[in-house]
Design an enzyme around this catalytic site. Structure first.
Site, PDB file in Angstrom:
ATOM      1  N   LYS A   1       0.843  -1.187   0.000  1.00 27.32           N
ATOM      2  CA  LYS A   1       0.000   0.000   0.000  1.00 27.32           C
ATOM      3  C   LYS A   1       0.882   1.242   0.000  1.00 27.32           C
ATOM      4  CE  LYS A   1      -3.821   2.021   2.669  1.00 27.32           C
ATOM      5  NZ  LYS A   1      -4.620   1.893   3.910  1.00 27.32           N
TER       6      LYS A   1
ATOM      7  N   HIS B   1      -0.198   4.471   0.227  1.00 27.38           N
ATOM      8  CA  HIS B   1      -0.734   5.602   0.973  1.00 27.38           C
ATOM      9  C   HIS B   1      -1.079   5.153   2.389  1.00 27.38           C
ATOM     10  CE1 HIS B   1      -4.162   3.456  -0.730  1.00 27.38           C
ATOM     11  NE2 HIS B   1      -4.868   3.911   0.282  1.00 27.38           N
TER      12      HIS B   1
END
Length: 228
Positions: free
Chosen positions: A107, A109
């Protein structure tokens, strides 16, 4: 057969996680039974399943085949609900342990990365999963744990199919991981338990011959070691 093994197989049947028939496995083998942990799909069923896992771990600890651990790790994806349910069961029994799991895709963010949950560094980590097939996913999980600064303390799975890896490797996949990684692999139940279980049931007794034939053809011929 111990109580937790029988309870687990009864639960798997009720949840339709354990089915009999004719199934083509990823390996290409034609199996007389199929196990799908994805069918443990309700809160009550997962709670009962976690109790079976916890009892299997306690039996292994008492037998001296499993040392201490202080964090649960669930490999994506099926290991995530299994490890979560087991952490809840341990808390219910009075031992509140941290939990972590991974994403298959990093991921970019938010918190970022591939790991979610408690930090692995300095922890003795127990991996919680459903089965070990080729062992690839488990080895990846062990590498994630080591890269995160944790020490793999063991692996617990629901079912050990006790099949040899290949015609040239007589070990089961669970034995291969246990020996190659030098860590214990604990199974709630195995094919030997399933054979005993169907032999106890009038309605399932007809499955025993097909299971036994499959065991003879594909079963591991290496004595148990490192697994429980």
């Amino acid at each position: 057969m111990t109580d937790h093994r029988r309870r687990f197989l009864q639960l798997a049947l009720r949840a339709d996680a354990l089915r009999f028939g004719e199934f083509t496995l990823k390996s290409g083998r034609t199996s007389p039974y199929f196990f799908n942990a994805g069918r443990f799909d309700s809160g009550a069923v997962l709670a009962d399943l976690a109790g079976c896992y916890a009892d299997a771990l306690e039996a292994a600890r008492l037998a001296g085949s499993l040392g201490d651990f202080d964090l649960f790790f669930g490999p994506a994806y099926k290991g995530i609900p299994l490890a979560t349910a087991l952490a809840c069961e341990y808390a219910r029994r009075g031992r509140d342990l941290p939990l972590a799991f991974n994403r298959k895709e990093a991921k970019a963010h938010g918190e970022g990365g591939t790991l979610i949950g408690a930090p692995l560094a300095g922890r003795r980590v127990l991996v919680v999963d459903d089965v070990i097939t080729a062992g690839t996913a488990i080895r990846e999980a062990l590498e994630i744990i080591r890269q995160g600064g944790g020490t793999p303390a063991g692996i617990v799975i629901a079912l050990d199919r006790q099949e040899r890896v290949s015609d040239t490797d007589p070990r089961s996949a669970a034995q291969a991981v246990a020996q190659d990684q030098n860590i214990p692999v604990i199974a709630v139940a195995g094919l030997d338990d399933l054979l005993a279980f169907v032999g106890e049931s009038d309605t399932l007794a007809a499955e025993r011959d097909r299971l036994q034939a499959y065991r003879v053809r594909y079963g591991s011929t290496t004595p148990a070691g490192g697994t429980g």
